[in-house]
Design a protein around this motif. Sequence first.
Motif, short mmCIF file in Angstrom:
data_model
loop_
_atom_site.label_atom_id
_atom_site.label_comp_id
_atom_site.label_asym_id
_atom_site.label_seq_id
_atom_site.Cartn_x
_atom_site.Cartn_y
_atom_site.Cartn_z
N GLN A 206 -4.63 9.26 -7.33
CA GLN A 206 -4.82 7.82 -7.37
C GLN A 206 -3.80 7.17 -8.30
O GLN A 206 -3.24 6.12 -7.99
CB GLN A 206 -6.24 7.48 -7.84
N ALA A 207 -3.50 7.83 -9.43
CA ALA A 207 -2.54 7.27 -10.38
C ALA A 207 -1.15 7.16 -9.75
O ALA A 207 -0.47 6.14 -9.93
CB ALA A 207 -2.49 8.14 -11.64
N ALA A 208 -0.73 8.18 -9.03
CA ALA A 208 0.60 8.16 -8.40
C ALA A 208 0.66 7.08 -7.32
O ALA A 208 1.68 6.39 -7.18
CB ALA A 208 0.92 9.52 -7.79
N ALA A 209 -0.40 6.91 -6.57
CA ALA A 209 -0.43 5.89 -5.52
C ALA A 209 -0.37 4.49 -6.14
O ALA A 209 0.38 3.63 -5.66
CB ALA A 209 -1.70 6.04 -4.67
N GLU A 210 -1.12 4.25 -7.21
CA GLU A 210 -1.10 2.95 -7.88
C GLU A 210 0.27 2.67 -8.48
O GLU A 210 0.78 1.55 -8.39
CB GLU A 210 -2.18 2.89 -8.98
N GLN A 211 0.88 3.69 -9.11
CA GLN A 211 2.20 3.52 -9.72
C GLN A 211 3.24 3.18 -8.65
O GLN A 211 4.06 2.29 -8.84
CB GLN A 211 2.61 4.79 -10.48
N ALA A 212 3.20 3.86 -7.52
CA ALA A 212 4.16 3.59 -6.44
C ALA A 212 3.96 2.18 -5.90
O ALA A 212 4.94 1.49 -5.57
CB ALA A 212 3.99 4.61 -5.32
N SER A 213 2.72 1.72 -5.81
CA SER A 213 2.45 0.37 -5.34
C SER A 213 3.00 -0.66 -6.32
O SER A 213 3.60 -1.66 -5.90
CB SER A 213 0.94 0.18 -5.15
N LEU A 214 2.80 -0.43 -7.61
CA LEU A 214 3.34 -1.34 -8.63
C LEU A 214 4.86 -1.42 -8.55
O LEU A 214 5.46 -2.49 -8.65
CB LEU A 214 2.90 -0.91 -10.02
N GLU A 215 5.50 -0.26 -8.38
CA GLU A 215 6.97 -0.23 -8.28
C GLU A 215 7.45 -0.97 -7.02
O GLU A 215 8.46 -1.68 -7.07
CB GLU A 215 7.47 1.21 -8.28
N ALA A 216 6.73 -0.85 -5.94
CA ALA A 216 7.09 -1.56 -4.71
C ALA A 216 6.95 -3.06 -4.92
O ALA A 216 7.78 -3.84 -4.45
CB ALA A 216 6.19 -1.09 -3.55
N ARG A 217 5.91 -3.47 -5.63
CA ARG A 217 5.70 -4.89 -5.93
C ARG A 217 6.82 -5.43 -6.82
O ARG A 217 7.31 -6.54 -6.59
CB ARG A 217 4.35 -5.05 -6.64
N ARG A 218 7.20 -4.65 -7.82
CA ARG A 218 8.29 -5.08 -8.70
C ARG A 218 9.60 -5.16 -7.94
O ARG A 218 10.39 -6.07 -8.17
CB ARG A 218 8.43 -4.10 -9.87
N GLY A 219 9.85 -4.23 -7.07
CA GLY A 219 11.07 -4.23 -6.27
C GLY A 219 11.14 -5.44 -5.35
O GLY A 219 12.21 -5.98 -5.10
N ALA A 220 10.01 -5.87 -4.82
CA ALA A 220 9.97 -7.02 -3.93
C ALA A 220 10.18 -8.31 -4.70
O ALA A 220 10.72 -9.28 -4.17
CB ALA A 220 8.64 -7.07 -3.18
N ALA A 221 9.74 -8.34 -5.96
CA ALA A 221 9.87 -9.54 -6.78
C ALA A 221 11.30 -9.73 -7.28
O ALA A 221 11.71 -10.83 -7.58
CB ALA A 221 8.92 -9.47 -7.97
N ALA A 222 12.04 -8.64 -7.39
CA ALA A 222 13.40 -8.71 -7.93
C ALA A 222 14.39 -9.31 -6.96
O ALA A 222 14.24 -9.50 -5.84
CB ALA A 222 13.88 -7.33 -8.33
N ALA B 232 0.85 -1.19 0.00
CA ALA B 232 0.00 0.00 0.00
C ALA B 232 0.88 1.24 0.00
O ALA B 232 1.85 1.34 0.75
CB ALA B 232 -0.91 0.01 1.22
N ARG B 233 0.55 2.18 -0.87
CA ARG B 233 1.29 3.45 -0.96
C ARG B 233 0.28 4.58 -1.01
O ARG B 233 -0.82 4.43 -1.55
CB ARG B 233 2.17 3.49 -2.21
N TYR B 234 0.67 5.73 -0.46
CA TYR B 234 -0.21 6.88 -0.36
C TYR B 234 0.37 8.05 -1.15
O TYR B 234 1.57 8.33 -1.07
CB TYR B 234 -0.41 7.29 1.10
N ALA B 235 -0.50 8.72 -1.93
CA ALA B 235 -0.07 9.87 -2.73
C ALA B 235 -1.25 10.82 -2.88
O ALA B 235 -2.38 10.51 -2.46
CB ALA B 235 0.41 9.40 -4.10
#
Length: 168
Positions: free
Chosen positions: A152-168, A146-149
């Motif tokens: 809504q677009a910025a919050a979703e984008q930050a969440s996606l980046e956090a998910r990608r970072g965790a998968a790497a 969960a990310r806060y911005a």
Amino acid sequence: MAQPFDAELEELVSKFSRELADQIRALILRRLGIERAPASRPAPRSTPARSAPVSTPTPARTKRAPNRAPATVRAPVSERRHAARPTSEERAAAIERIARIIANGSGLSVGEIERQSGFTRSAVGSALKTLKDQGRIFMGGTKRFARYATTQAAAEQASLEARRGAAA
């Protein structure tokens, strides 16, 4: 004979209700994560005498996980129990501070907001809920992603980046 009994009963009820109100206030403040030192210390309570001390077995000591952060230092229970209730101005100032932190960031997690603001997790959560209800901030993702911005677009984008970072 009824007068002294009534007076004593009234005094006990009054004392009990004050102590209960203090305990409820302290519980609410702990839940909100807002704690302040008391203006003055209350008089110590007298405890009833026991006929014999009761011994309870001490629990076995457990080792702390090596990767776990040390526990935070909290005020003594006596100070937390009698903390003063925050004013509406103090709560509004805390909410505004968290809103500024989110506006200056690009999709922040609760932990990042907590570290930058210096507030407890419950205080940050309470402020985030208020800001979301007011429509001033948005949440993207769920749970640990969960990310806060401010959008809504910025919050979703930050969440996606956090998910990608965790998968790497």
